[in-house]
Design a protein around this motif. Structure first.
Motif, PDB file in Angstrom:
ATOM      1  N   SER A 126       0.835  -1.202   0.000  1.00 43.65           N
ATOM      2  CA  SER A 126       0.000   0.000   0.000  1.00 43.65           C
ATOM      3  C   SER A 126       0.873   1.257   0.000  1.00 43.65           C
ATOM      4  O   SER A 126       0.582   2.233  -0.695  1.00 43.65           O
ATOM      5  CB  SER A 126      -0.930   0.002   1.220  1.00 43.65           C
ATOM      6  OG  SER A 126      -1.913  -1.003   1.094  1.00 43.65           O
ATOM      7  N   ILE A 127       1.964   1.235   0.783  1.00 43.17           N
ATOM      8  CA  ILE A 127       2.899   2.362   0.789  1.00 43.17           C
ATOM      9  C   ILE A 127       3.564   2.502  -0.580  1.00 43.17           C
ATOM     10  O   ILE A 127       3.684   3.595  -1.132  1.00 43.17           O
ATOM     11  CB  ILE A 127       3.964   2.172   1.889  1.00 43.17           C
ATOM     12  CG1 ILE A 127       3.310   2.248   3.271  1.00 43.17           C
ATOM     13  CG2 ILE A 127       5.068   3.222   1.763  1.00 43.17           C
ATOM     14  CD1 ILE A 127       4.238   1.870   4.406  1.00 43.17           C
ATOM     15  N   PRO A 184      -3.267   5.468   2.852  1.00 46.50           N
ATOM     16  CA  PRO A 184      -2.906   5.238   4.261  1.00 46.50           C
ATOM     17  C   PRO A 184      -4.075   4.725   5.090  1.00 46.50           C
ATOM     18  O   PRO A 184      -3.893   3.886   5.982  1.00 46.50           O
ATOM     19  CB  PRO A 184      -2.460   6.631   4.737  1.00 46.50           C
ATOM     20  CG  PRO A 184      -2.061   7.352   3.501  1.00 46.50           C
ATOM     21  CD  PRO A 184      -2.992   6.858   2.436  1.00 46.50           C
ATOM     22  N   TRP A 232      -4.162   1.188   7.051  1.00 48.82           N
ATOM     23  CA  TRP A 232      -4.484   1.137   8.477  1.00 48.82           C
ATOM     24  C   TRP A 232      -5.655   0.203   8.742  1.00 48.82           C
ATOM     25  O   TRP A 232      -5.641  -0.571   9.719  1.00 48.82           O
ATOM     26  CB  TRP A 232      -4.815   2.549   8.972  1.00 48.82           C
ATOM     27  CG  TRP A 232      -5.180   2.580  10.438  1.00 48.82           C
ATOM     28  CD1 TRP A 232      -4.343   2.619  11.506  1.00 48.82           C
ATOM     29  CD2 TRP A 232      -6.526   2.564  10.975  1.00 48.82           C
ATOM     30  NE1 TRP A 232      -5.056   2.626  12.678  1.00 48.82           N
ATOM     31  CE2 TRP A 232      -6.399   2.601  12.384  1.00 48.82           C
ATOM     32  CE3 TRP A 232      -7.790   2.531  10.400  1.00 48.82           C
ATOM     33  CZ2 TRP A 232      -7.503   2.600  13.232  1.00 48.82           C
ATOM     34  CZ3 TRP A 232      -8.900   2.522  11.229  1.00 48.82           C
ATOM     35  CH2 TRP A 232      -8.744   2.564  12.632  1.00 48.82           C
TER      36      TRP A 232
END
Length: 496
Positions: free
Chosen positions: A159-160, A350, A354
């Motif tokens: 995801s980052i 983000p 999370w």
């Protein structure tokens, strides 16, 4: 690649140093950031460069031809990933593939920056296609290598990484679009500079940050077979060149014929690859089961990208000709809409990372995430029906409708794309690590090969039928995939 080799690579990479992730993620994040900066900046103005009149700095292609070329180009970009994956797996490893690919991409953009004719244009496209095929799947494969299979940071890392991709994709259309819509070749020059910076970042930091990641050839060709193999490859290329030359000279190979050939290859190549991987003696019984599980995910991915990738074709034309570009006291460049998708991903990625970490084992399964992605993709097309229904085919549409459509498809993309990257590294047979990542990108190639056939049916008069049918089919497939998710999960043999 054996479990011992996997652990050896992980041990060679500093496991902290980039927001709680391995240092290697820094190198890969910024390499991909600059590659995507160059790619999306170029793509933001490419379709306009093709169909704008010569007097406006364009090539003067017919619009329907430009839309088809854009789809074919996108298909070949991802289709070439098979070549890049094979070369990395069997000859020189993923690290060298990333470097060679970046060099080709940079020179392809340099060719675009030179004012010329269609011949120069298509030459640049060939270089970018081959370069992206080398770089794109292999840089993602290296991300998978720097984590152990049990590392819970893996999905968050993708995801980052995906956010880095889209950060480059957000900035570049704003810069290249603002410059390039006034001077196409100057815009392409900026794209070339972006790729050059990416190469510098990669070369300077890879040894310290990546360790052994990308340096091991997972399934090397025996030395005694290399000469024979390269001989056959050379003969094949010569024959292909002769066939293309004869086809062009005799009129048998036309642009329409080429579109059909790419369409067939877009579906035939992944089918053949699934068969080869499944039947390979190097594939274990557990890995075969995981390949079976991957097939419906692959089909769902094709449908998703068939919608999402039309942002650079049909929706680009929609932005240019059907959208009110003088809005809130400013004039909007149609290329700027290409920044919406990455902008929303930067804002939402983000949060999704999370959410997956917070839910842990309670998060939706991989097939369920794919079904959600497909559902939102379908809804994004149905949203376009509303202004078409109330305003008709001849009125200009408020740009906020296009913004809403992009927002909805991004929600779907974050459910499907980073999850698909991560799932591919988990489900890949050990002997086909890089090639399996190439398979993931082949779903995009197949989608755009299909798009090349269907974008010609889009006109302002057919908007409602066009968006309605495609959006409706996506929603139906999403529901089917959701119903079969438990069965697919069983075939994954413990992978979540």
């Amino acid at each position: 690649m054996s479990a011992t080799d996997r652990q050896k690579i992980v041990d060679s990479v500093p496991q902290t140093g980039f927001f709680g992730h391995p240092k290697g993620l820094f190198t890969l994040f910024f390499t991909e950031f600059w590659e995507r900066f160059s790619y999306y900046g170029m793509r933001a103005i490419l379709v306009y460069y093709m169909y704008y009149e010569v007097s406006k700095g364009g090539l003067g292609f017919p619009e329907d031809m430009a839309l088809s070329i854009m789809s074919i180009y996108g298909s070949l970009v991802y289709m070439s990933g098979i070549i890049g994956g094979w070369l990395a797996d069997r000859i020189f490893g993923t690290s060298k593939a990333v470097f060679y690919g970046g060099v080709l991409i940079m020179f392809g953009h340099i060719l675009l920056a030179i004012p010329g004719n269609a011949t120069l244009f298509f030459s640049s496209m060939i270089m970018i296609v081959l370069g992206t095929g080398l770089l794109k799947p292999n840089v993602s494969s290296i991300v998978g290598e720097i984590y152990s299979e049990q590392d819970n940071r893996r999905d968050a890392a993708f995801s980052i990484f995906y956010m880095g991709i889209n950060l480059g994709g957000f900035i570049s259309p704003l810069i290249v679009g603002a410059v390039g819509m006034n001077n196409f070749h100057l815009g392409f020059s900026i794209a070339a500079i972006g790729m050059f910076i990416g190469l510098i970042v990669y070369v300077v930091t890879r040894t310290k940050n990546l360790g052994l990641a990308g340096t091991i050839v997972h399934n090397p060709i025996p030395a005694e077979q290399k000469k024979k193999l390269f001989t056959w490859i050379g003969i094949g290329l010569v024959i292909l060149a002769l066939l293309v030359t004869v086809g062009i000279l005799t009129g048998a190979l036309t642009f329409k014929t080429f579109i059909k050939i790419v369409g067939v290859l877009g579906l035939l190549i992944p089918t053949m690859y699934f068969i080869v991987m499944y039947r390979s003696p190097k594939t274990t019984a557990v890995e075969r089961s995981r390949i079976v599980a991957y097939i419906p995910l692959f089909i769902a991915s094709i449908m998703f990208w068939a919608i999402q990738e039309q942002t650079s074709t049909v929706l680009a034309s929609f932005a240019d000709k059907r959208t009110q570009l003088d809005f809130a006291g400013i004039h909007i460049s149609p290329a700027w809409f290409q920044s919406l998708n990455p902008l929303f991903i930067i804002a939402l990625a983000p949060a999704f990372a999370w959410i997956w970490l917070k839910l842990g084992n309670r998060q939706p399964t991989i097939p369920q995430k794919f079904s959600l992605g497909l559902l939102f993709a379908g809804l994004s097309f149905l949203v376009i029906l509303i202004p078409a229904y109330f305003g008709g085919a001849n009125s200009l549409v408020n740009p906020l409708w296009l913004v809403l459509s992009y927002f909805i498809v991004v929600i779907g993309e974050l459910c499907l794309s980073p999850v698909g990257l991560s799932a591919t590294t988990k489900l890949a047979p050990a002997a086909f690590t890089a090639q399996m990542m190439s398979m993931w990108f082949l779903s995009n190639a197949a989608a755009q090969a299909i798009n090349a056939q269907i974008v010609k049916f889009y006109t302002p008069d057919t908007e409602m039928l066009y968006f309605g049918v495609i959006g409706g089919v996506a929603i139906v497939l999403a529901l089917i995939l959701f119903l079969f998710s438990p069965k697919i999960q069983n075939f994954m043999k413990g992978i979540r």
